[in-house]
Scaffold this motif. Structure first.
Motif, short mmCIF file in Angstrom:
data_model
loop_
_atom_site.label_atom_id
_atom_site.label_comp_id
_atom_site.label_asym_id
_atom_site.label_seq_id
_atom_site.Cartn_x
_atom_site.Cartn_y
_atom_site.Cartn_z
N LYS A 6 0.84 -1.20 0.00
CA LYS A 6 0.00 0.00 0.00
C LYS A 6 0.87 1.25 0.00
CE LYS A 6 -3.92 -1.86 2.60
NZ LYS A 6 -4.71 -1.71 3.84
N ALA A 7 1.89 1.25 0.85
CA ALA A 7 2.77 2.41 0.95
C ALA A 7 3.51 2.64 -0.36
CB ALA A 7 3.76 2.22 2.10
N SER A 8 3.93 1.57 -1.04
CA SER A 8 4.65 1.75 -2.30
C SER A 8 3.72 2.29 -3.39
CB SER A 8 5.31 0.45 -2.74
OG SER A 8 4.34 -0.51 -3.12
N ILE A 9 2.46 1.84 -3.39
CA ILE A 9 1.50 2.33 -4.38
C ILE A 9 1.22 3.81 -4.15
CG2 ILE A 9 -0.90 2.15 -5.18
CD1 ILE A 9 -0.68 -0.89 -4.72
N VAL A 10 1.06 4.20 -2.87
CA VAL A 10 0.83 5.60 -2.55
C VAL A 10 2.06 6.43 -2.93
CG1 VAL A 10 0.48 7.23 -0.65
CG2 VAL A 10 -0.90 5.16 -0.78
N ALA A 11 3.24 5.88 -2.69
CA ALA A 11 4.47 6.59 -3.04
C ALA A 11 4.58 6.81 -4.54
CB ALA A 11 5.68 5.83 -2.52
N GLU A 12 4.09 5.85 -5.35
CA GLU A 12 4.12 6.00 -6.81
C GLU A 12 3.26 7.18 -7.26
OE1 GLU A 12 3.52 2.65 -9.42
OE2 GLU A 12 4.33 1.31 -7.88
N CYS A 13 2.18 7.44 -6.53
CA CYS A 13 1.32 8.57 -6.89
C CYS A 13 2.05 9.89 -6.73
CB CYS A 13 0.07 8.58 -6.01
SG CYS A 13 -1.00 7.15 -6.26
N TYR A 14 2.98 9.95 -5.77
CA TYR A 14 3.73 11.18 -5.52
C TYR A 14 5.01 11.26 -6.34
CZ TYR A 14 0.76 12.19 -1.52
OH TYR A 14 -0.30 12.49 -0.71
N ALA A 15 5.55 10.11 -6.75
CA ALA A 15 6.89 10.09 -7.34
C ALA A 15 6.92 10.62 -8.77
CB ALA A 15 7.44 8.67 -7.31
N GLY A 16 6.03 10.15 -9.62
CA GLY A 16 6.13 10.49 -11.03
C GLY A 16 5.14 11.54 -11.47
N ASN A 17 4.98 11.60 -12.76
CA ASN A 17 4.03 12.55 -13.35
C ASN A 17 2.64 11.96 -13.47
OD1 ASN A 17 6.05 14.45 -13.63
ND2 ASN A 17 6.60 13.76 -15.68
N GLU A 18 2.48 10.72 -13.04
CA GLU A 18 1.18 10.07 -13.14
C GLU A 18 0.29 10.48 -11.97
OE1 GLU A 18 1.79 5.86 -15.28
OE2 GLU A 18 2.49 5.98 -13.23
N GLY A 19 -0.97 10.53 -12.23
CA GLY A 19 -1.92 10.85 -11.19
C GLY A 19 -2.39 9.59 -10.48
N VAL A 20 -3.24 9.78 -9.51
CA VAL A 20 -3.76 8.66 -8.72
C VAL A 20 -4.54 7.70 -9.62
CG1 VAL A 20 -5.32 8.05 -6.85
CG2 VAL A 20 -3.78 9.99 -6.60
N GLY A 21 -5.31 8.25 -10.55
CA GLY A 21 -6.12 7.39 -11.42
C GLY A 21 -5.28 6.45 -12.25
N ALA A 22 -4.17 6.94 -12.80
CA ALA A 22 -3.31 6.10 -13.65
C ALA A 22 -2.66 5.00 -12.82
CB ALA A 22 -2.26 6.96 -14.33
N ALA B 119 -7.99 6.71 -0.15
CA ALA B 119 -8.21 6.30 1.24
C ALA B 119 -6.90 5.81 1.87
CB ALA B 119 -9.27 5.21 1.31
N TRP B 120 -6.11 5.05 1.10
CA TRP B 120 -4.82 4.59 1.62
C TRP B 120 -3.91 5.78 1.92
CZ3 TRP B 120 -3.54 0.18 -2.35
CH2 TRP B 120 -4.37 -0.93 -2.09
N ARG B 121 -3.93 6.77 1.05
CA ARG B 121 -3.09 7.94 1.24
C ARG B 121 -3.51 8.70 2.49
NH1 ARG B 121 -2.52 12.41 -3.48
NH2 ARG B 121 -4.58 12.99 -2.74
N LYS B 122 -4.81 8.82 2.69
CA LYS B 122 -5.31 9.50 3.88
C LYS B 122 -4.90 8.74 5.14
CE LYS B 122 -9.70 10.97 5.90
NZ LYS B 122 -11.15 10.94 5.74
N ASP B 123 -5.02 7.40 5.11
CA ASP B 123 -4.62 6.59 6.26
C ASP B 123 -3.13 6.74 6.54
OD1 ASP B 123 -7.22 5.72 6.51
OD2 ASP B 123 -6.86 3.79 5.48
N LEU B 124 -2.31 6.77 5.49
CA LEU B 124 -0.87 6.90 5.67
C LEU B 124 -0.53 8.26 6.29
CD1 LEU B 124 1.95 5.67 5.19
CD2 LEU B 124 1.95 6.79 2.97
N HIS B 125 -1.17 9.32 5.85
CA HIS B 125 -0.95 10.65 6.43
C HIS B 125 -1.35 10.66 7.91
CE1 HIS B 125 0.27 13.27 3.09
NE2 HIS B 125 -0.36 12.39 2.32
N LYS B 126 -2.46 9.99 8.22
CA LYS B 126 -2.92 9.96 9.60
C LYS B 126 -1.92 9.20 10.48
CE LYS B 126 -6.84 8.73 12.46
NZ LYS B 126 -8.11 8.04 12.54
N GLN B 127 -1.40 8.08 9.97
CA GLN B 127 -0.41 7.30 10.73
C GLN B 127 0.85 8.12 10.97
OE1 GLN B 127 0.38 3.68 8.61
NE2 GLN B 127 -1.64 2.78 9.06
#
Length: 150
Positions: free
Chosen positions: A33-49, A63-71
């Motif tokens: 989950k953390a690696s998938i969320v990190a991919e959203c921030y790393a490249g030029n791709e958006g969350v949908g892609a 939702a995973w991103r929100k949970d990670l921020h909360k943790q």
């Protein structure tokens, strides 16, 4: 109007997916989950892609991103602000240019002229004007009708 072979029902499926397996919910380990969320921030791709690439719904990744921020906030770590800063407005400056007044333009009106008749006949005080391009049969019929009324 729908042509019988042009409606969406007769075309059949354009795209479909086949789900294999038991059909139960997938359980994603926290590291994945953390690696998938990190991919959203790393490249030029958006969350949908990124979500499409893993077969997820974008709302699940959000939702995973929100949970990670909360943790991270609960552990006292500041979540990384990898998102771009919000767009801000820049003040616009409008300068009036000193342009000379344009000379008043004179509107030229075109007169509509009635089309000039190609042939004018006057028979017993009745005037008939025949324009260019008139049908010869109609002209002959009008002349015969005028002669008959004499």
């Amino acid at each position: 109007m729908i042509i019988p072979c042009d409606d969406p029902v007769s075309k059949g499926a354009q795209r479909f997916e086949i789900f294999t397996g038991a059909g139960k919910r997938r359980d994603w380990p926290p590291e994945v989950k953390a690696s998938i969320v990190a991919e959203c921030y790393a490249g030029n791709e958006g969350v949908g892609a990124v979500a499409r690439r893993y077969g997820l719904d974008p709302s699940q990744v959000y939702a995973w991103r929100k949970d990670l921020h909360k943790q991270l906030a609960d552990q006292g770590q500041a979540p990384s602000s990898a998102e771009p800063a919000a767009a801000t407005f820049v003040p616009a400056v409008v300068e009036l240019s000193a342009q000379p007044d344009p000379a008043p333009t004179r509107r030229v009106r075109r007169r509509r002229r009635a089309p000039t008749a190609a042939v004018e006949l006057e028979i017993d005080g009745v005037a008939v004007k025949i324009a260019r391009g008139a049908d010869a049969g109609v002209i002959a019929a009008v002349i015969e009708a005028l002669k008959a009324t004499r």
